[in-house]
Design a protein around this motif. Structure first.
Motif, short mmCIF file in Angstrom:
data_model
loop_
_atom_site.label_atom_id
_atom_site.label_comp_id
_atom_site.label_asym_id
_atom_site.label_seq_id
_atom_site.Cartn_x
_atom_site.Cartn_y
_atom_site.Cartn_z
N SER A 80 5.53 -11.48 -7.95
CA SER A 80 6.37 -11.05 -6.84
C SER A 80 6.12 -9.58 -6.51
O SER A 80 6.00 -9.20 -5.33
N GLN A 81 6.03 -8.75 -7.53
CA GLN A 81 5.78 -7.33 -7.31
C GLN A 81 4.42 -7.12 -6.66
O GLN A 81 4.27 -6.32 -5.74
N ALA A 82 3.41 -7.85 -7.11
CA ALA A 82 2.07 -7.73 -6.53
C ALA A 82 2.07 -8.15 -5.07
O ALA A 82 1.46 -7.49 -4.22
N ARG A 108 -8.19 -7.76 2.59
CA ARG A 108 -8.67 -6.93 3.69
C ARG A 108 -10.18 -6.97 3.80
O ARG A 108 -10.76 -6.35 4.66
N TYR A 109 -10.79 -7.69 2.88
CA TYR A 109 -12.25 -7.63 2.75
C TYR A 109 -12.89 -8.99 2.97
O TYR A 109 -12.25 -10.02 2.84
N GLY A 162 -10.60 -5.67 -4.55
CA GLY A 162 -9.26 -5.46 -4.00
C GLY A 162 -8.18 -5.95 -4.94
O GLY A 162 -7.14 -5.29 -5.12
N ASN A 163 -8.38 -7.09 -5.59
CA ASN A 163 -7.40 -7.62 -6.55
C ASN A 163 -7.31 -6.73 -7.79
O ASN A 163 -6.21 -6.51 -8.31
N VAL A 164 -8.43 -6.23 -8.27
CA VAL A 164 -8.43 -5.32 -9.43
C VAL A 164 -7.68 -4.04 -9.08
O VAL A 164 -6.87 -3.54 -9.88
#
Length: 151
Positions: free
Chosen positions: A92-94, A104-105, A114-116
């Motif tokens: 939820s926080q993410a 975005r990529y 982007g996930n890292v």
């Protein structure tokens, strides 16, 4: 089927074939409006067509549901659920802080990066909260839980 006050219910409807068989019972708004227990019984609009509505499962399904709800009150279940609650809170926080559901990529490598970066941002946010002593957010109570607390 009758309401606990002895008034007959309004309508019944059966669900489609794809879903588990359920029965919906709608009480007429005219029956519910004068009732002194209305505010504790339903959140239906004063101006609506129906008063209280009930969804009834077949007996076997209701018994299984009741059994699962009883299991949820045991310490073993609560301890196991604590892990899930922590994971759900992180997801939820993410989602809310970094918008991780949408990338975005273009391309797998950039999306992974982007996930890292989003995970790193969450870790930094949590580290900052821990170092500054920022309290955790309050857990919200469901409508049903609030009714139990009021009783």
């Amino acid at each position: 089927m009758t309401q606990t006050t002895g008034r007959p219910c309004g309508t019944r409807s059966h669900n489609g074939s794809h879903h588990p068989p359920i029965t919906r019972v709608h009480f007429a708004a005219a029956d519910c409006r004068p009732c002194p227990l209305r505010s504790a019984c339903t959140r239906a609009s004063e101006k609506g067509r129906y008063g209280r509505s009930l969804t009834l499962l077949p007996r076997e399904q209701q018994e299984v549901l009741d059994l699962r709800r009883q299991e949820q009150q045991t310490e073993k279940w609560k301890k196991r659920y604590d892990t899930r609650a922590g994971v759900e809170g992180t997801i939820s926080q993410a989602v809310h802080r970094t918008g991780i559901r949408h990338t975005r990529y273009t391309g797998l490598a950039k999306t992974h990066l982007g996930n890292v970066l989003a995970a790193t941002a969450i870790n930094i946010i949590r580290l900052d909260a821990w170092l500054t002593g920022t309290p955790l957010g309050k857990t919200r109570a469901s409508h049903l839980a609030r009714l139990e607390l009021a009783a």
